[in-house]
Design a protein around this motif. Structure first.
Motif, mmCIF file in Angstrom:
data_model
loop_
_atom_site.group_PDB
_atom_site.id
_atom_site.type_symbol
_atom_site.label_atom_id
_atom_site.label_comp_id
_atom_site.label_asym_id
_atom_site.label_seq_id
_atom_site.Cartn_x
_atom_site.Cartn_y
_atom_site.Cartn_z
ATOM 1 N N THR A 2 0.842 -1.188 0.000
ATOM 2 C CA THR A 2 0.000 0.000 0.000
ATOM 3 C C THR A 2 0.879 1.240 0.000
ATOM 4 O OG1 THR A 2 -1.714 -1.151 1.253
ATOM 5 C CG2 THR A 2 -1.793 1.259 1.232
ATOM 6 N N GLY A 6 0.450 9.587 -1.951
ATOM 7 C CA GLY A 6 0.304 9.900 -3.354
ATOM 8 C C GLY A 6 1.074 11.176 -3.659
ATOM 9 N N ASP A 35 2.519 6.533 -4.983
ATOM 10 C CA ASP A 35 1.605 6.578 -6.122
ATOM 11 C C ASP A 35 1.808 7.929 -6.805
ATOM 12 O OD1 ASP A 35 -0.488 6.144 -7.910
ATOM 13 O OD2 ASP A 35 -1.984 6.977 -6.525
ATOM 14 N N VAL A 37 1.505 10.562 -9.829
ATOM 15 C CA VAL A 37 0.680 10.938 -10.980
ATOM 16 C C VAL A 37 1.241 12.226 -11.564
ATOM 17 C CG1 VAL A 37 -1.620 11.579 -11.776
ATOM 18 C CG2 VAL A 37 -1.365 9.902 -9.924
ATOM 19 N N ARG A 57 2.417 7.326 -13.380
ATOM 20 C CA ARG A 57 1.188 7.324 -14.159
ATOM 21 C C ARG A 57 1.026 8.706 -14.786
ATOM 22 N NH1 ARG A 57 -3.645 6.647 -11.456
ATOM 23 N NH2 ARG A 57 -2.853 7.057 -9.364
ATOM 24 N N ASP A 74 -5.240 15.083 -8.803
ATOM 25 C CA ASP A 74 -5.817 14.750 -7.510
ATOM 26 C C ASP A 74 -6.934 13.715 -7.662
ATOM 27 O OD1 ASP A 74 -6.173 15.501 -4.556
ATOM 28 O OD2 ASP A 74 -8.182 15.791 -5.369
ATOM 29 N N ALA A 76 -7.176 11.467 -9.857
ATOM 30 C CA ALA A 76 -6.622 10.171 -10.226
ATOM 31 C C ALA A 76 -5.827 9.516 -9.099
ATOM 32 C CB ALA A 76 -5.721 10.331 -11.454
ATOM 33 N N CYS A 77 -5.461 10.301 -8.102
ATOM 34 C CA CYS A 77 -4.635 9.783 -7.014
ATOM 35 C C CYS A 77 -5.457 8.817 -6.159
ATOM 36 C CB CYS A 77 -4.124 10.948 -6.174
ATOM 37 S SG CYS A 77 -2.639 10.570 -5.241
ATOM 38 N N ARG A 78 -4.797 7.787 -5.633
ATOM 39 C CA ARG A 78 -5.516 6.684 -4.986
ATOM 40 C C ARG A 78 -5.424 6.678 -3.470
ATOM 41 N NH1 ARG A 78 -2.493 2.631 -9.170
ATOM 42 N NH2 ARG A 78 -3.849 2.952 -10.991
ATOM 43 N N VAL A 79 -4.502 7.418 -2.900
ATOM 44 C CA VAL A 79 -4.247 7.287 -1.466
ATOM 45 C C VAL A 79 -4.070 8.653 -0.799
ATOM 46 C CG1 VAL A 79 -3.151 5.026 -1.686
ATOM 47 C CG2 VAL A 79 -1.756 7.086 -1.836
ATOM 48 N N ARG A 82 -1.503 13.161 0.500
ATOM 49 C CA ARG A 82 -1.119 13.506 -0.867
ATOM 50 C C ARG A 82 -0.130 14.659 -0.857
ATOM 51 N NH1 ARG A 82 -7.090 12.823 -3.732
ATOM 52 N NH2 ARG A 82 -7.211 10.574 -3.264
ATOM 53 N N GLN A 153 -6.168 13.665 4.518
ATOM 54 C CA GLN A 153 -7.475 13.607 3.869
ATOM 55 C C GLN A 153 -8.376 14.746 4.344
ATOM 56 O OE1 GLN A 153 -9.400 9.783 3.900
ATOM 57 N NE2 GLN A 153 -11.102 10.503 2.645
#
Length: 275
Positions: A2, A6, A35, A37, A57, A74, A76-79, A82, A153
């Protein structure tokens, strides 16, 4: 594994520097730890190819604008957390880990590294101006002007989706109280500022007009304005020389004159002098 964070990188014609940025970012990362992007935003060069070759990515868009690119990346980011990183600013894997750790502390919603300024190649006048500017702004900078900010978050939900502003980092800075934002000593961002006075003035025009834009949105600066007394205090305690201060004042006068004269629309542009 995991991802621990991001990383969103908006990139407008950044082929020349993006490879360096991604190499530093991923140098110590385990597979899948970050992750990353990259949003290739209205690019006319090999930015997207450089990003893919580095393992990021990639999202492409013909629509210009940094805020737009940040929103796409943002989404497209998964986690969480950030990290939002300028394409020409270097940030190590260890620094990302330190930012993520800071955001895990109770009450911390936003974090940024300590900037390191790479002045190699800058003219003598530009170096003096940067030296004074950093001394004046450094103690109150926090999330703005360091090329990086990171959000938990809860912090993300306060500021995203970003409005169409030029000064996204300043907007983020003004959206949090001092108790909610952290400058992380273990994290460092390497920044190559404008190397000429002309390039510095172009950046300052954008900063001033970006600040005005934020004030119109109801986000005025909360720390008060710096004045001649602040500069005199630096000279008095020998943090900068009288010559440094004189150079800074001369460029400041030019800065305000150019800002008042320029009426063209502000937009996202690349400073070629620092590439």
């Amino acid at each position: 594994m995991t991802p621990v964070a991001g990383v969103v990188i908006p990139a407008h014609n950044e082929e020349a520097v993006l490879g360096r940025t991604l190499a530093r970012l991923l140098a110590e990362a385990a597979p899948g730890e970050l992750d990353v992007v990259v949003v290739a935003n209205a690019c006319q060069d090999g930015t997207a190819e450089v990003a893919r070759n580095a393992g990021a990515r990639v999202i492409g868009t013909p629509v210009p604008g940094k805020a737009h690119a940040l929103r796409l990346g943002d989404a497209a980011c998964r986690v969480f957390p950030r990290v939002y990183l300028d394409a020409d600013v270097e940030l190590s894997t260890a620094s990302v880990r330190a930012l993520a750790a800071a955001l895990a502390r109770p009450g911390v919603l936003a974090a940024a590294p300590v900037p390191v300024w790479e002045l190699a190649g800058a003219g003598w006048l530009a170096r003096r101006v940067h030296r004074v500017h950093d001394q004046l702004i450094g103690p109150r900078r926090a999330l703005a002007g360091v090329g990086v900010y990171a959000l938990s978050q809860a912090g993300h939900d306060r500021v995203f989706p970003l409005p169409d502003v030029v000064a996204d980092d300043e907007l983020v800075h003004r959206s949090f109280t001092p108790a909610e934002r952290a400058v992380v000593p273990e994290a460092r961002s390497l920044i190559r500022p404008a190397r000429t006075v002309r390039a510095h003035l172009n950046r300052r025009v954008r900063v001033r007009r970006g600040n005005r834009q934020l004030a119109e949105l109801g986000l005025p600066a909360g720390e008060g304005r710096l004045g001649i007394r602040s500069l005199a205090a630096l000279v008095g305690r020998r943090a900068v020389s009288p010559l440094d201060a004189a150079c800074y004042l001369a460029v400041l006068v030019a800065d305000r004159a150019v800002t008042a004269r320029r009426r063209d629309a502000i937009s996202w542009a690349t400073d070629a002098s620092s590439r």
